[in-house]
Design a protein around this motif. Structure first.
Motif, PDB file in Angstrom:
ATOM      1  N   UNK A 158       0.841  -1.210   0.000  1.00  0.00           N
ATOM      2  CA  UNK A 158       0.000   0.000   0.000  1.00  0.00           C
ATOM      3  C   UNK A 158       0.869   1.250   0.000  1.00  0.00           C
ATOM      4  N   UNK A 159       1.927   1.235   0.818  1.00  0.00           N
ATOM      5  CA  UNK A 159       2.842   2.389   0.847  1.00  0.00           C
ATOM      6  C   UNK A 159       3.501   2.597  -0.511  1.00  0.00           C
ATOM      7  N   UNK A 160       3.832   1.508  -1.193  1.00  0.00           N
ATOM      8  CA  UNK A 160       4.440   1.627  -2.522  1.00  0.00           C
ATOM      9  C   UNK A 160       3.443   2.201  -3.523  1.00  0.00           C
ATOM     10  N   UNK A 161       2.179   1.809  -3.421  1.00  0.00           N
ATOM     11  CA  UNK A 161       1.160   2.369  -4.311  1.00  0.00           C
ATOM     12  C   UNK A 161       0.979   3.866  -4.060  1.00  0.00           C
ATOM     13  N   UNK A 162       1.004   4.274  -2.799  1.00  0.00           N
ATOM     14  CA  UNK A 162       0.903   5.704  -2.474  1.00  0.00           C
ATOM     15  C   UNK A 162       2.124   6.445  -3.015  1.00  0.00           C
ATOM     16  N   UNK A 163       3.306   5.835  -2.862  1.00  0.00           N
ATOM     17  CA  UNK A 163       4.528   6.437  -3.406  1.00  0.00           C
ATOM     18  C   UNK A 163       4.474   6.560  -4.918  1.00  0.00           C
ATOM     19  N   UNK A 164       3.916   5.543  -5.578  1.00  0.00           N
ATOM     20  CA  UNK A 164       3.780   5.593  -7.039  1.00  0.00           C
ATOM     21  C   UNK A 164       2.849   6.719  -7.456  1.00  0.00           C
ATOM     22  N   UNK A 165       1.756   6.879  -6.738  1.00  0.00           N
ATOM     23  CA  UNK A 165       0.820   7.964  -7.055  1.00  0.00           C
ATOM     24  C   UNK A 165       1.478   9.324  -6.852  1.00  0.00           C
ATOM     25  N   UNK A 166       2.272   9.455  -5.787  1.00  0.00           N
ATOM     26  CA  UNK A 166       2.963  10.723  -5.527  1.00  0.00           C
ATOM     27  C   UNK A 166       3.989  11.018  -6.623  1.00  0.00           C
ATOM     28  N   UNK A 167       4.713   9.998  -7.068  1.00  0.00           N
ATOM     29  CA  UNK A 167       5.690  10.197  -8.139  1.00  0.00           C
ATOM     30  C   UNK A 167       5.004  10.543  -9.450  1.00  0.00           C
ATOM     31  N   UNK A 168       3.880   9.918  -9.710  1.00  0.00           N
ATOM     32  CA  UNK A 168       3.121  10.222 -10.920  1.00  0.00           C
ATOM     33  C   UNK A 168       2.620  11.670 -10.885  1.00  0.00           C
ATOM     34  N   UNK A 169       2.107  12.091  -9.735  1.00  0.00           N
ATOM     35  CA  UNK A 169       1.642  13.477  -9.604  1.00  0.00           C
ATOM     36  C   UNK A 169       2.793  14.462  -9.798  1.00  0.00           C
TER      37      UNK A 169
END
Length: 192
Positions: free
Chosen positions: A58-69
């Motif tokens: 879940x933390x990796x998915x949140x990190x991926x979303x932050x990097x995408x943003x």
């Protein structure tokens, strides 16, 4: 010295010591809670492994979303392509960890084994370079323990992936809890 609401912030200040000491019970209570959670995790290692890997996913998915943003926000002004690639890889790894925690635990266990071997080899090299100094043998001993631990993990892989991440989590929780209890008991002397 800086002050906050009239208290000097340095640990040598009697006001700061009294303020910290008055909170010792909360720190001990927090420590007991962490130790209890660690014991529960230890009693249910496979489930603790699954939960810990799931949370990492879940933390990796949140990190991926932050990097995408971030990649979208900087657009062509910066290295957005590398951020997009990183977000994609982070997102895929996070999704795999959430979808299949057992597989992710196997990869995590293997990664830990290789990191232990690498860390041990690095410390062994440093101990060789520092062999003229007193105490260099302790670095060598530490290096050997790390390398042997890594080899043992590889030898037991993938079966040990079921319990190893959960065990690491439970030991960490218990260690943090014991440290908090010890620190809280130490602070109690300042409450008087």
């Amino acid at each position: 010295m800086a002050t906050l609401t009239g208290f000097h912030l340095g640990p040598e200040s009697p006001d700061a010591r009294r303020a910290m000491g008055s909170q010792w019970k909360w720190l001990v209570l927090f420590g007991v809670l962490l130790v209890a959670l660690g014991v529960i995790a230890f009693m249910y290692l496979p489930q603790a492994t699954e939960v810990s890997v799931y949370i990492v996913g879940i933390c990796m998915l949140i990190g991926a979303a932050a990097q995408l943003a971030l990649a979208i926000a900087i657009g062509r002004a910066g290295s957005h392509v590398s951020l997009l690639l990183s977000a994609l890889l982070y997102g895929v790894a996070g999704a795999l960890a959430v979808a299949n925690p057992a597989m992710a635990a196997q990869a995590l266990t293997l990664w830990l084994a290789f990191m232990l071997i690498f860390s041990g080899a690095t410390r062994f090299w440093w101990s060789f370079l520092l062999r003229t100094l007193k105490g260099w043998g302790w670095i060598t001993a530490s290096a050997i323990v790390s390398v042997v631990a890594g080899i043992v993990l590889i030898a037991g892989w993938p079966a040990n992936a079921i319990w190893l991440p959960g065990m690491v989590l439970s030991i960490d929780l218990m260690w943090q809890g014991a440290t908090a209890i010890g620190f809280g008991v130490t602070l109690r002397q300042f409450a008087r």
